[in-house]
Design an enzyme around this catalytic site. Sequence first.
Site, PDB file in Angstrom:
ATOM      1  CB  ILE A 168      -0.976  -0.019   1.200  1.00 19.53           C
ATOM      2  CG1 ILE A 168      -1.795  -1.327   1.155  1.00 19.53           C
ATOM      3  CG2 ILE A 168      -1.908   1.181   1.157  1.00 19.53           C
ATOM      4  CD1 ILE A 168      -2.539  -1.654   2.413  1.00 19.53           C
TER       5      ILE A 168
ATOM      6  CG  ASN B 146      12.882  -3.308   7.450  1.00 19.60           C
ATOM      7  OD1 ASN B 146      12.147  -3.585   6.512  1.00 19.60           O
ATOM      8  ND2 ASN B 146      12.681  -3.774   8.677  1.00 19.60           N
TER       9      ASN B 146
ATOM     10  CB  THR C  20      -5.901  -2.927  10.491  1.00 19.47           C
ATOM     11  OG1 THR C  20      -6.644  -4.119  10.236  1.00 19.47           O
ATOM     12  CG2 THR C  20      -5.338  -3.046  11.895  1.00 19.47           C
TER      13      THR C  20
ATOM     14  CE1 TYR D 124      -1.306  -5.645  11.287  1.00 20.31           C
ATOM     15  CE2 TYR D 124      -3.554  -6.477  11.086  1.00 20.31           C
ATOM     16  CZ  TYR D 124      -2.559  -5.613  10.683  1.00 20.31           C
ATOM     17  OH  TYR D 124      -2.809  -4.712   9.681  1.00 20.31           O
TER      18      TYR D 124
ATOM     19  CG  PHE E 230     -12.932  -2.612   6.344  1.00 20.58           C
ATOM     20  CD1 PHE E 230     -12.707  -1.358   6.915  1.00 20.58           C
ATOM     21  CD2 PHE E 230     -13.791  -3.468   7.009  1.00 20.58           C
ATOM     22  CE1 PHE E 230     -13.309  -0.985   8.115  1.00 20.58           C
ATOM     23  CE2 PHE E 230     -14.411  -3.101   8.203  1.00 20.58           C
ATOM     24  CZ  PHE E 230     -14.171  -1.866   8.748  1.00 20.58           C
TER      25      PHE E 230
ATOM     26  NE  ARG F 126     -12.485 -11.123   6.640  1.00 14.24           N
ATOM     27  CZ  ARG F 126     -13.247 -11.889   7.419  1.00 14.24           C
ATOM     28  NH1 ARG F 126     -14.565 -11.787   7.341  1.00 14.24           N
ATOM     29  NH2 ARG F 126     -12.714 -12.742   8.262  1.00 14.24           N
TER      30      ARG F 126
ATOM     31  CG  ASP G 122     -10.720 -15.925   9.285  1.00 18.19           C
ATOM     32  OD1 ASP G 122      -9.998 -14.907   9.363  1.00 18.19           O
ATOM     33  OD2 ASP G 122     -10.542 -16.820   8.442  1.00 18.19           O
TER      34      ASP G 122
END
Length: 323
Positions: free
Chosen positions: A12, A32, A117, A141, A169, A219, A279
């Site tokens: 992104i 990096n 996120t 995360y 998303f 999703r 999930d």
Amino acid sequence: MKVLVTGGAGYIGSITGELLLNEGHEVTVFDNLEYGHRDAIDPRARLIEGDLRQPESILGAMREVRPDAVMHFAAYALVGESMEKPERYFRNNLVGGVNLAEAMLACDVGRIVFSSTCATYGQPDTVPIREDTPQRPTNPYGESKLMFEKVLGWYRELHGMRATYLRYFNACGATERLGEDHTPESHLIPIVLQTALGQRAEVGIFGDDYDTPDGTCLRDYIHIVDLARAHLCALTSEATGPFNLGTGSGFSVKEVVETARAVTGRPIPARILPRRPGDPARLIAAADKARDVLKWTPSYTDLRAIVASAWAWHQRHPHGYGR
Ligand code: UDP
């Protein structure tokens, strides 16, 4: 503006960097290259190789560049790995973020647009998800991203730092030059397209017994060009704080596979596997705030067009960048 783009060699970040350059901004990429690709960086951008986990590395870059704003993409982003090695996520995403914020403070850089996120919401009680939906991440995360949102919130309050958090998303799709190349790959659309290319025997569908119309997870797939455009809207807006970035529509795993079959004309074998732990059944954005405040409207709302853009890139780069 002079913009320092951390993680600008990633999926992104590289596309946003390209868009910033096209709009006449000056871009320095700080990366990096652990997961990023040198070939994904626009030749007009400057690259500083460095690591956010080393405070002097990012401070040196900040002193040298003296940007007007930072766009912060650099992070680890594998949910499954974060359950096994949480320390990597807290060290890179949280401690690295704090090092970045301190370097900004030291150099009087007062504007940041942060890649957050929908994983910060965890298993939402209701969909579509609004920005004020309670944030209860279900993995390190998402937790590490939420923690850094909170760090920025305090910097906003106490140091006047202007911080915008964009909660993505499901990022997907490609431009002509830039696309999705993760090693290992865990995301649905590239896995489906690798299967179409014959690089995988089949797609495993993680569970078809969810409480959704066809039993597979829903999703909100958002094209990366739309995501990149949202960053430019955020950069030039006076508004700060959280914004969801999605289309507001949900597509199921089975619909993605079917669409890819139609787009590619290939069979794409698929098999139902057990659910993947963690999930949520449905993750769909209410993105009216970004539309109303940032004046951002996603242009890709058709799953077919999204998958077609990814397919075009995968065909041109069957083995990803530089391989
Ligand atoms: N998925 C799947 N098979 C795969 C990869 C993903 O069935 O090989 C499903 C996954 O369970 C989720 C959806 O596809 O419901 C999107 O997953 P992805 O990893 O792309 O994004 P996430 O929603 O986890 O951020």
